[in-house]
Design a protein around this motif. Structure first.
Motif, PDB file in Angstrom:
ATOM      1  N   HIS A 239      -4.819   5.164   3.739  1.00 40.69           N
ATOM      2  CA  HIS A 239      -4.737   5.808   2.423  1.00 40.69           C
ATOM      3  C   HIS A 239      -6.120   6.206   1.911  1.00 40.69           C
ATOM      4  CE1 HIS A 239      -0.510   4.644   2.261  1.00 40.69           C
ATOM      5  NE2 HIS A 239      -0.885   3.448   2.683  1.00 40.69           N
TER       6      HIS A 239
ATOM      7  N   VAL B 194      -4.687  -0.620   3.932  1.00 40.40           N
ATOM      8  CA  VAL B 194      -5.129   0.380   2.952  1.00 40.40           C
ATOM      9  C   VAL B 194      -5.964   1.489   3.580  1.00 40.40           C
ATOM     10  CG1 VAL B 194      -7.376  -0.556   2.186  1.00 40.40           C
ATOM     11  CG2 VAL B 194      -5.865   0.561   0.535  1.00 40.40           C
TER      12      VAL B 194
ATOM     13  N   GLY C 107      -1.607   8.116  -4.230  1.00 37.54           N
ATOM     14  CA  GLY C 107      -2.740   7.744  -3.379  1.00 37.54           C
ATOM     15  C   GLY C 107      -3.330   6.433  -3.848  1.00 37.54           C
ATOM     16  N   ILE C 108      -4.398   6.025  -3.189  1.00 34.57           N
ATOM     17  CA  ILE C 108      -5.102   4.790  -3.553  1.00 34.57           C
ATOM     18  C   ILE C 108      -6.602   5.070  -3.529  1.00 34.57           C
ATOM     19  CG2 ILE C 108      -5.577   2.368  -2.946  1.00 34.57           C
ATOM     20  CD1 ILE C 108      -2.856   2.327  -1.510  1.00 34.57           C
TER      21      ILE C 108
ATOM     22  N   ARG D 291      -7.322   9.144   3.913  1.00 32.69           N
ATOM     23  CA  ARG D 291      -6.651  10.370   3.451  1.00 32.69           C
ATOM     24  C   ARG D 291      -7.322  10.904   2.190  1.00 32.69           C
ATOM     25  NH1 ARG D 291      -1.720   8.233   3.374  1.00 32.69           N
ATOM     26  NH2 ARG D 291      -1.634   8.481   5.621  1.00 32.69           N
ATOM     27  N   ARG D 292      -7.804  10.006   1.338  1.00 36.20           N
ATOM     28  CA  ARG D 292      -8.518  10.386   0.121  1.00 36.20           C
ATOM     29  C   ARG D 292      -9.905  10.938   0.436  1.00 36.20           C
ATOM     30  NH1 ARG D 292      -4.994  10.288  -4.175  1.00 36.20           N
ATOM     31  NH2 ARG D 292      -5.487   8.798  -5.809  1.00 36.20           N
TER      32      ARG D 292
ATOM     33  N   ALA E 230       0.776   4.111  -3.004  1.00 33.78           N
ATOM     34  CA  ALA E 230       0.482   5.509  -2.696  1.00 33.78           C
ATOM     35  C   ALA E 230       1.624   6.419  -3.123  1.00 33.78           C
ATOM     36  CB  ALA E 230       0.192   5.660  -1.211  1.00 33.78           C
ATOM     37  N   GLN E 231       2.847   5.952  -2.936  1.00 36.38           N
ATOM     38  CA  GLN E 231       3.998   6.773  -3.324  1.00 36.38           C
ATOM     39  C   GLN E 231       4.151   6.826  -4.841  1.00 36.38           C
ATOM     40  OE1 GLN E 231       7.292   5.029  -1.142  1.00 36.38           O
ATOM     41  NE2 GLN E 231       6.837   6.227   0.695  1.00 36.38           N
TER      42      GLN E 231
ATOM     43  N   MET F 121       0.825  -1.210   0.000  1.00 41.89           N
ATOM     44  CA  MET F 121       0.000   0.000   0.000  1.00 41.89           C
ATOM     45  C   MET F 121       0.863   1.264   0.000  1.00 41.89           C
ATOM     46  SD  MET F 121      -2.712  -1.614  -0.284  1.00 41.89           S
ATOM     47  CE  MET F 121      -2.935  -3.390  -0.080  1.00 41.89           C
ATOM     48  N   VAL F 122       1.946   1.235   0.748  1.00 43.21           N
ATOM     49  CA  VAL F 122       2.851   2.389   0.761  1.00 43.21           C
ATOM     50  C   VAL F 122       3.447   2.603  -0.624  1.00 43.21           C
ATOM     51  CG1 VAL F 122       5.063   3.240   1.650  1.00 43.21           C
ATOM     52  CG2 VAL F 122       3.382   2.252   3.221  1.00 43.21           C
TER      53      VAL F 122
END
Length: 258
Positions: free
Chosen positions: A128, A125, A82-83, A131-132, A77-78, A73-74
């Motif tokens: 992420h 996840v 994002g995801i 955050r979205r 996102a990087q 997941m990291v």
């Protein structure tokens, strides 16, 4: 309906090196998504290379470990900023035998293969998606929650169903949908990574044929499904077309609800 349903979206697909996961990942890329294909098989990069240029990348991780799930997941996102969507495709029965014939370590292995990767990935996840401010998780479960010769696998997939429903209820307020499909028997190309690396004994092959016969007899359509027939409902549930569907496990098994 649009055939660019995933334009502008970042989608992580686990178990993407072969089978249903591979089909999902390549279709998402074809429909405009940026895709991270995750698998512990290193040839996942070869699969990613079949997608349109720069739209897909492979990532090798063991999703049976939490660190593998977190790292995937990291990375996603990087790489893409994002995801938006996670499709959990890791899983599959290792052995088929009467429950009394399973050894304790074999029971543990089935749970570790078919429940823990989904549980870990969902947890990893969530930061992420939060955050979205939105997101979708599609879990690939199984209609084998009712079936013979694979009780530990059935228990694992029953756990996936419960996880789907509970997580959907808990995170709906954050605009995160959690859904699942429950595939039945599915015809697929020969696996490049063996289901059971130790190989099946003659008796295990008999037990497997009994399970296959039960699957065919239980489905109304009296046949296995195809990879495409499994991929299509996953894509629908992952897309915004299914924006009012959450907490639901959709059987895709020719009428056998499991």
């Amino acid at each position: 309906m649009t055939m660019q349903r995933f334009a502008g979206k970042v989608v992580v697909v686990t178990g993407a090196a072969q089978g249903i996961g591979r089909g999902v990942a390549l279709r998402v890329a074809a429909e405009g998504g940026q895709v991270v294909l995750v698998d512990r098989a290193d040839f996942v990069a070869q699969v990613a290379a079949q997608a349109p240029e720069a739209s897909a990348v492979g990532f090798v991780a063991d999703m049976e470990t939490y660190e593998g799930a977190r790292a995937a997941m990291v990375f996603a996102a990087q790489r893409f900023g994002g995801i938006d969507v996670l499709v959990n495709g890791v899983g599959g029965a290792i052995r088929m035998r009467p429950f009394a014939e399973f050894e304790p370590a074999q029971i543990d292995a089935e749970i570790r293969r078919s429940l823990m990767p989904t549980l870990y990935a969902c947890h990893a996840v969530l930061p992420h998606l939060l955050r979205r401010g939105r997101g979708t998780i599609v879990n690939v479960s199984s209609n084998a929650t009712r079936g013979i010769r694979r009780v530990p696998y059935s228990a694992a997939k029953g756990g996936v169903n419960a996880l789907t429903q509970s997580l959907a209820m808990e995170y709906a307020e954050h605009n995160i949908r959690v859904v699942a499909t429950a595939p039945g028997g599915t015809e697929a190309p020969a696996r490049r990574v063996a289901r059971n690396p130790e190989g099946d004994s003659a008796q295990e092959r008999i037990w497997m044929s009994e399970a296959v016969r039960q699957v065919n007899e239980s489905t109304f359509l009296k046949r296995y499904g195809t990879i495409d027939e499994q991929v299509a409902p996953i894509l629908f549930l992952a897309s915004d077309e299914a924006s009012y569907i959450t907490g639901t496990v959709v059987p895709v098994a020719g009428g056998d609800t499991g």
